[in-house]
Scaffold this active site. Sequence first.
Site, PDB file in Angstrom:
ATOM      1  N   ARG A  82       0.844  -1.196   0.000  1.00 20.63           N
ATOM      2  CA  ARG A  82       0.000   0.000   0.000  1.00 20.63           C
ATOM      3  C   ARG A  82       0.881   1.248   0.000  1.00 20.63           C
ATOM      4  O   ARG A  82       1.978   1.242   0.537  1.00 20.63           O
ATOM      5  CB  ARG A  82      -0.905   0.026   1.234  1.00 20.63           C
ATOM      6  CG  ARG A  82      -2.063  -0.966   1.174  1.00 20.63           C
ATOM      7  CD  ARG A  82      -2.974  -0.861   2.393  1.00 20.63           C
ATOM      8  NE  ARG A  82      -2.296  -1.290   3.589  1.00 20.63           N
ATOM      9  CZ  ARG A  82      -1.769  -0.480   4.503  1.00 20.63           C
ATOM     10  NH1 ARG A  82      -1.877   0.844   4.374  1.00 20.63           N
ATOM     11  NH2 ARG A  82      -1.151  -0.960   5.561  1.00 20.63           N
ATOM     12  N   TYR A 222      -1.556  -3.584  -6.974  1.00 19.20           N
ATOM     13  CA  TYR A 222      -1.285  -4.410  -5.801  1.00 19.20           C
ATOM     14  C   TYR A 222      -2.330  -4.307  -4.694  1.00 19.20           C
ATOM     15  O   TYR A 222      -2.703  -3.207  -4.279  1.00 19.20           O
ATOM     16  CB  TYR A 222       0.086  -4.037  -5.213  1.00 19.20           C
ATOM     17  CG  TYR A 222       0.555  -5.068  -4.218  1.00 19.20           C
ATOM     18  CD1 TYR A 222       1.180  -6.223  -4.664  1.00 19.20           C
ATOM     19  CD2 TYR A 222       0.318  -4.927  -2.865  1.00 19.20           C
ATOM     20  CE1 TYR A 222       1.583  -7.200  -3.765  1.00 19.20           C
ATOM     21  CE2 TYR A 222       0.721  -5.899  -1.962  1.00 19.20           C
ATOM     22  CZ  TYR A 222       1.350  -7.031  -2.423  1.00 19.20           C
ATOM     23  OH  TYR A 222       1.737  -8.000  -1.538  1.00 19.20           O
ATOM     24  N   LYS A 231      -9.567  -2.449   1.586  1.00 20.90           N
ATOM     25  CA  LYS A 231      -9.263  -1.314   2.460  1.00 20.90           C
ATOM     26  C   LYS A 231     -10.018  -0.047   2.043  1.00 20.90           C
ATOM     27  O   LYS A 231     -10.499   0.714   2.882  1.00 20.90           O
ATOM     28  CB  LYS A 231      -7.753  -1.054   2.504  1.00 20.90           C
ATOM     29  CG  LYS A 231      -6.960  -2.236   3.079  1.00 20.90           C
ATOM     30  CD  LYS A 231      -7.388  -2.544   4.490  1.00 20.90           C
ATOM     31  CE  LYS A 231      -6.993  -3.898   5.013  1.00 20.90           C
ATOM     32  NZ  LYS A 231      -5.614  -4.153   5.302  1.00 20.90           N
ATOM     33  N   HIS A 251     -10.346  -2.544  11.461  1.00 21.01           N
ATOM     34  CA  HIS A 251      -9.264  -3.396  10.958  1.00 21.01           C
ATOM     35  C   HIS A 251      -9.039  -4.515  11.977  1.00 21.01           C
ATOM     36  O   HIS A 251      -8.069  -4.497  12.730  1.00 21.01           O
ATOM     37  CB  HIS A 251      -8.008  -2.524  10.799  1.00 21.01           C
ATOM     38  CG  HIS A 251      -6.894  -3.161  10.026  1.00 21.01           C
ATOM     39  ND1 HIS A 251      -5.588  -2.748  10.134  1.00 21.01           N
ATOM     40  CD2 HIS A 251      -6.882  -4.165   9.117  1.00 21.01           C
ATOM     41  CE1 HIS A 251      -4.827  -3.466   9.327  1.00 21.01           C
ATOM     42  NE2 HIS A 251      -5.586  -4.331   8.709  1.00 21.01           N
ATOM     43  N   SER A 273      -1.221  -3.608  10.282  1.00 21.99           N
ATOM     44  CA  SER A 273      -0.857  -4.489   9.169  1.00 21.99           C
ATOM     45  C   SER A 273       0.399  -5.284   9.511  1.00 21.99           C
ATOM     46  O   SER A 273       1.371  -4.733  10.032  1.00 21.99           O
ATOM     47  CB  SER A 273      -0.619  -3.655   7.918  1.00 21.99           C
ATOM     48  OG  SER A 273      -1.794  -2.935   7.613  1.00 21.99           O
ATOM     49  N   CYS A 275       0.860  -7.493  11.802  1.00 14.39           N
ATOM     50  CA  CYS A 275       1.126  -7.614  13.244  1.00 14.39           C
ATOM     51  C   CYS A 275       0.353  -8.752  13.896  1.00 14.39           C
ATOM     52  O   CYS A 275       0.193  -8.780  15.110  1.00 14.39           O
ATOM     53  CB  CYS A 275       0.854  -6.299  13.945  1.00 14.39           C
ATOM     54  SG  CYS A 275       2.064  -5.033  13.520  1.00 14.39           S
ATOM     55  N   ASP A 298      -9.221  -9.869   8.880  1.00 15.88           N
ATOM     56  CA  ASP A 298      -8.675  -8.533   8.567  1.00 15.88           C
ATOM     57  C   ASP A 298      -9.657  -7.385   8.805  1.00 15.88           C
ATOM     58  O   ASP A 298      -9.247  -6.319   9.233  1.00 15.88           O
ATOM     59  CB  ASP A 298      -8.196  -8.493   7.110  1.00 15.88           C
ATOM     60  CG  ASP A 298      -7.263  -7.328   6.823  1.00 15.88           C
ATOM     61  OD1 ASP A 298      -6.254  -7.175   7.542  1.00 15.88           O
ATOM     62  OD2 ASP A 298      -7.546  -6.551   5.895  1.00 15.88           O
ATOM     63  N   ARG A 391       2.100 -12.229  -0.465  1.00 20.57           N
ATOM     64  CA  ARG A 391       0.768 -12.560   0.058  1.00 20.57           C
ATOM     65  C   ARG A 391       0.181 -13.809  -0.582  1.00 20.57           C
ATOM     66  O   ARG A 391       0.465 -14.117  -1.736  1.00 20.57           O
ATOM     67  CB  ARG A 391      -0.192 -11.383  -0.241  1.00 20.57           C
ATOM     68  CG  ARG A 391       0.219 -10.057   0.405  1.00 20.57           C
ATOM     69  CD  ARG A 391      -0.501  -9.837   1.708  1.00 20.57           C
ATOM     70  NE  ARG A 391       0.066  -8.729   2.481  1.00 20.57           N
ATOM     71  CZ  ARG A 391      -0.457  -8.314   3.630  1.00 20.57           C
ATOM     72  NH1 ARG A 391      -1.537  -8.886   4.127  1.00 20.57           N
ATOM     73  NH2 ARG A 391       0.105  -7.331   4.305  1.00 20.57           N
TER      74      ARG A 391
END
Length: 610
Positions: A82, A222, A231, A251, A273, A275, A298, A391
């Site tokens: 991002r 991406y 998001k 989130h 993100s 974590c 998420d 990912r």
Amino acid sequence: MGDLARLPLLEKAPTTHAGLLAWVEEVAELTQPDRIHWVDGSEEENTRLTDELVAAGTLTRLNEKLFPKSFAAFSDPADVARVEEQTFICSENERDAGFTNNWMAPAEMKAKLRGLFSGSMRGRTMYVIPFVMGHLDAEDPKFGVEITDSAYVVASMRIMATIGTEVLDKITATNAFFVPALHSLGAPLAPGQADVVWPCNPDKWIVHFPEERSIWSFGSGYGGNALLGKKCYALRIASVMARDEGWLAEHMLILKLTSPEQKKYYISAAFPSACGKTNLALLDPTIEGWKVETLGDDITWMRIGKEGELRATNPEAGLFGVAPGTGWGTNPNAMRAIAKGHSIFTNVALTDDGGVWWEGMTEEVPAHLTDWQGNSWTPDSDKPAAHPNSRFCTPIDQIDMLAEEYFSPDGVELSAILFGGRRKTTVPLVTQSRTWSNGVFMGSTLSSETTAAAAGQVGVLRRDPMAMLPFIGYDAGDYLNHWVNLSAKANQERLPKIFLVNWFRRTADGGFAWPGFGDNARVLKWAIERIEGKADAVETPIGYVPAAGSLDLTGLDLTHSHVEDAVRVDPEEWAAELASIEEWYGKFGDSLPAALRSELEGLKERLAAQ
Ligand code: GTP
Ligand code: SPV
Ligand code: MN
């Protein structure tokens, strides 16, 4: 659109929704694609698109025996995460974007974007993807339509959301509102020009118009930049809808915890993100008799239910998980889901037998790989084989431990909310807040070291309120106020309890103080036992931390864990933390809720009285 050759394609459009037809026509006029394709979401369509992507070199088909119907994609090295610097909230008034967001006046931004999108789909196909975030049969389904010139985006959106004909038919039949989400790679092709495997543009713009509830994304192919249901919609735009409609878009993961007595609890957790959300959501408990099932990894939408309870749903249909660190040792449940196939991997390494690999997948490192940039790789290489933000994109229903409640539009009633970050020091393994507003204070001051999930430096400590810093679609102070005020609308008895956690604290020798992963179930157990009035705690200035003996450490490998270090509240560290929190709160100006200002005063007094 006049008598352009594209008109017959629009006439054959599979909808009579006037607003949608007008928007598709307007975008086609602006971006000048060669073709328009209305995505139906079918298996045949997916096969055709992925075949085309393989032929174009964008996707590599994996060994069918190892990863059925799965592909690997390798992005441009400058398009791997991002781009927060290039993400904008263009509200009418700058004040409504707040200090945490980039802002530009909507008219100015629109003029800029029209320039960028002008002719940006030349030589390409424009795909129209009708989608819904959450349940199609929810009371108030949240529709969107993404227009994109990337077939990779279509194939990925098919995993991450419910898309296609059934969605479009409902949009048409109910003449529904939908979020128009426009995406272009910004890489038009001149006649005869050869394409590259990962088209994109160095100039990237991820732009949200909150009042209009629209999204314009330019230049990146991406993840969170391009799969606009995720998001951009389900957090940034949805947070604004949620503010206006009285709910929350967060989130967060959602998990179901069943105790040995067969009592069920639902817990959500917000971590920044990379974590640990996916890992906690798919946790394999190391303590006897406790069971975890997954609802989401998420994004969580929460609202007050009919009896004043806080209910949570996951609006997504897939996982877009961090690959490195996901392995048979740390996260076997994710590995099993991935092994069922139907997945798209981005920026991982390839094994010589046509499979994928990344750091941490297996203990044994393969002798030879092709790294994410296409180079031959051996264990002596000085660079990681997979990009740190590589990912896996996998359908959520491939998770064996998926809770049946995932499929319920009503969602689940939360018992606990965890906030957590990646902190080497200061923040104990787990702290229970005193009250709702004390818990909101913990969330509002959440801090974490930055990760590879966003472009920029890694390992820099920053405040990340509710793990939403890059995703709050409006003024951050107003957002915190919305959190504070939620408690007044809820049944106080049934409000979830709030905890702060940190799996990442280090010992003096640099190792993790807490083993993490499956052992995090011990922390979940303690939280539940606190709620049930069973576990002991020590009251500290920052909240309640586990009393000696109250965390279940049965069977824990104590050579690799330093529990005392993990739970410690250090007055010196907290003096420095207080100063840093005061500085952070200073940035909110007038928009900081009074309740949080007094939480800060309370913490200050308690620390001083120590
Ligand atoms: P996003 O998808 O970016 O929002 O990330 P996420 O919050 O879902 O993070 P994820 O679970 O994918 O974890 C990110 C990284 O943290 C991985 O490399 C994990 O191996 C690592 N990690 C997750 N949980 C733990 C833990 O309990 N302890 C330690 N030490 N590392 C962890
Ligand atoms: C995150 O960065 O929090 C992610 C990955 O979950 S992305 O979809 O790229 O935002
Ligand atoms: Mn995320």
